[in-house]
Motif scaffolding. Sequence first.
Motif, PDB file in Angstrom:
ATOM      1  N   THR A  13      10.081  88.024  37.129  1.00 10.87           N
ATOM      2  CA  THR A  13       8.945  88.005  36.208  1.00 10.87           C
ATOM      3  C   THR A  13       7.658  88.331  36.954  1.00 10.87           C
ATOM      4  O   THR A  13       7.356  87.735  37.991  1.00 10.87           O
ATOM      5  CB  THR A  13       8.825  86.624  35.548  1.00 10.87           C
ATOM      6  OG1 THR A  13      10.066  86.308  34.922  1.00 10.87           O
ATOM      7  CG2 THR A  13       7.731  86.622  34.506  1.00 10.87           C
ATOM      8  N   TYR A  15       3.944  88.214  37.969  1.00  6.09           N
ATOM      9  CA  TYR A  15       2.845  87.257  37.852  1.00  6.09           C
ATOM     10  C   TYR A  15       1.504  87.856  38.273  1.00  6.09           C
ATOM     11  O   TYR A  15       0.455  87.262  38.035  1.00  6.09           O
ATOM     12  CB  TYR A  15       3.123  85.955  38.611  1.00  6.09           C
ATOM     13  CG  TYR A  15       3.183  86.039  40.108  1.00  6.09           C
ATOM     14  CD1 TYR A  15       2.032  85.913  40.889  1.00  6.09           C
ATOM     15  CD2 TYR A  15       4.397  86.212  40.753  1.00  6.09           C
ATOM     16  CE1 TYR A  15       2.099  85.976  42.269  1.00  6.09           C
ATOM     17  CE2 TYR A  15       4.464  86.271  42.127  1.00  6.09           C
ATOM     18  CZ  TYR A  15       3.317  86.154  42.882  1.00  6.09           C
ATOM     19  OH  TYR A  15       3.392  86.216  44.247  1.00  6.09           O
ATOM     20  N   HIS A  30       7.948  86.759  40.599  1.00  7.06           N
ATOM     21  CA  HIS A  30       8.730  85.542  40.834  1.00  7.06           C
ATOM     22  C   HIS A  30      10.188  85.924  40.628  1.00  7.06           C
ATOM     23  O   HIS A  30      10.600  86.222  39.509  1.00  7.06           O
ATOM     24  CB  HIS A  30       8.383  84.438  39.827  1.00  7.06           C
ATOM     25  CG  HIS A  30       7.030  83.833  39.999  1.00  7.06           C
ATOM     26  ND1 HIS A  30       6.632  83.207  41.155  1.00  7.06           N
ATOM     27  CD2 HIS A  30       5.995  83.738  39.148  1.00  7.06           C
ATOM     28  CE1 HIS A  30       5.396  82.760  41.000  1.00  7.06           C
ATOM     29  NE2 HIS A  30       4.980  83.081  39.797  1.00  7.06           N
ATOM     30  N   LYS A  51       2.567  93.996  32.397  1.00  5.07           N
ATOM     31  CA  LYS A  51       1.663  92.851  32.248  1.00  5.07           C
ATOM     32  C   LYS A  51       2.291  91.616  32.889  1.00  5.07           C
ATOM     33  O   LYS A  51       3.507  91.549  33.083  1.00  5.07           O
ATOM     34  CB  LYS A  51       1.432  92.557  30.760  1.00  5.07           C
ATOM     35  CG  LYS A  51       0.989  93.741  29.927  1.00  5.07           C
ATOM     36  CD  LYS A  51      -0.486  93.938  30.024  1.00  5.07           C
ATOM     37  CE  LYS A  51      -0.942  94.998  29.043  1.00  5.07           C
ATOM     38  NZ  LYS A  51      -1.680  96.062  29.591  1.00  5.07           N
ATOM     39  N   ASN A  52       1.469  90.628  33.156  1.00  2.00           N
ATOM     40  CA  ASN A  52       1.983  89.354  33.648  1.00  2.00           C
ATOM     41  C   ASN A  52       2.955  88.783  32.622  1.00  2.00           C
ATOM     42  O   ASN A  52       2.720  88.862  31.419  1.00  2.00           O
ATOM     43  CB  ASN A  52       0.845  88.375  33.899  1.00  2.00           C
ATOM     44  CG  ASN A  52      -0.030  88.793  35.052  1.00  2.00           C
ATOM     45  OD1 ASN A  52       0.270  89.734  35.783  1.00  2.00           O
ATOM     46  ND2 ASN A  52      -1.135  88.110  35.236  1.00  2.00           N
ATOM     47  N   GLY A  53       4.042  88.213  33.105  1.00  2.00           N
ATOM     48  CA  GLY A  53       5.051  87.633  32.228  1.00  2.00           C
ATOM     49  C   GLY A  53       6.148  88.594  31.819  1.00  2.00           C
ATOM     50  O   GLY A  53       7.153  88.201  31.246  1.00  2.00           O
ATOM     51  N   THR A  54       5.988  89.885  32.122  1.00  2.00           N
ATOM     52  CA  THR A  54       7.006  90.891  31.813  1.00  2.00           C
ATOM     53  C   THR A  54       8.072  90.856  32.904  1.00  2.00           C
ATOM     54  O   THR A  54       7.773  90.666  34.073  1.00  2.00           O
ATOM     55  CB  THR A  54       6.362  92.302  31.762  1.00  2.00           C
ATOM     56  OG1 THR A  54       5.312  92.294  30.812  1.00  2.00           O
ATOM     57  CG2 THR A  54       7.362  93.366  31.390  1.00  2.00           C
ATOM     58  N   TYR A  55       9.334  91.057  32.520  1.00  2.00           N
ATOM     59  CA  TYR A  55      10.434  91.103  33.483  1.00  2.00           C
ATOM     60  C   TYR A  55      10.557  92.522  34.017  1.00  2.00           C
ATOM     61  O   TYR A  55      10.563  93.488  33.247  1.00  2.00           O
ATOM     62  CB  TYR A  55      11.747  90.687  32.804  1.00  2.00           C
ATOM     63  CG  TYR A  55      12.935  90.750  33.722  1.00  2.00           C
ATOM     64  CD1 TYR A  55      13.240  89.686  34.562  1.00  2.00           C
ATOM     65  CD2 TYR A  55      13.753  91.870  33.763  1.00  2.00           C
ATOM     66  CE1 TYR A  55      14.334  89.740  35.414  1.00  2.00           C
ATOM     67  CE2 TYR A  55      14.853  91.931  34.611  1.00  2.00           C
ATOM     68  CZ  TYR A  55      15.132  90.861  35.430  1.00  2.00           C
ATOM     69  OH  TYR A  55      16.207  90.921  36.280  1.00  2.00           O
ATOM     70  N   LYS A  69      10.350  93.347  27.651  1.00  3.06           N
ATOM     71  CA  LYS A  69       9.381  92.505  26.950  1.00  3.06           C
ATOM     72  C   LYS A  69       9.981  92.178  25.591  1.00  3.06           C
ATOM     73  O   LYS A  69      10.193  93.074  24.774  1.00  3.06           O
ATOM     74  CB  LYS A  69       8.053  93.254  26.805  1.00  3.06           C
ATOM     75  CG  LYS A  69       6.954  92.418  26.174  1.00  3.06           C
ATOM     76  CD  LYS A  69       5.595  93.074  26.287  1.00  3.06           C
ATOM     77  CE  LYS A  69       5.555  94.405  25.595  1.00  3.06           C
ATOM     78  NZ  LYS A  69       4.223  95.006  25.538  1.00  3.06           N
TER      79      LYS A  69
END
Length: 107
Positions: A13, A15, A30, A51-55, A69
Amino acid sequence: MKTDYFPKEISGTIYDATPIKGGVLSIDIHSNSKDDGISIRNSDMIFKNIKNGTYLKKIPNTNKCFIIKGDSIMYFNCYVFSKEDSAKIGKIKNWNLNLTNHWILKK
């Protein structure tokens, strides 16, 4: 040059994503076991979708990356090279151009 770009596998993911001069995007991830990072050199369209949070996953020994997403996935080539760099690197595994740079539903 080939070993610098393509042996690494990375997934996890996002960050942090920071644009760098020269059209490069530095991404911190991460992963399951640790934090890791990768630099992506591709079009502005990909930069806007990371974007942040995208795998994100980069497939080892290739130029293939993808992001997920929600229920959608986008395939893209991690690096876009000049003709001179491509000649130095030689044959690399890329995604089929019809599949890249747009969102599609995951199967």
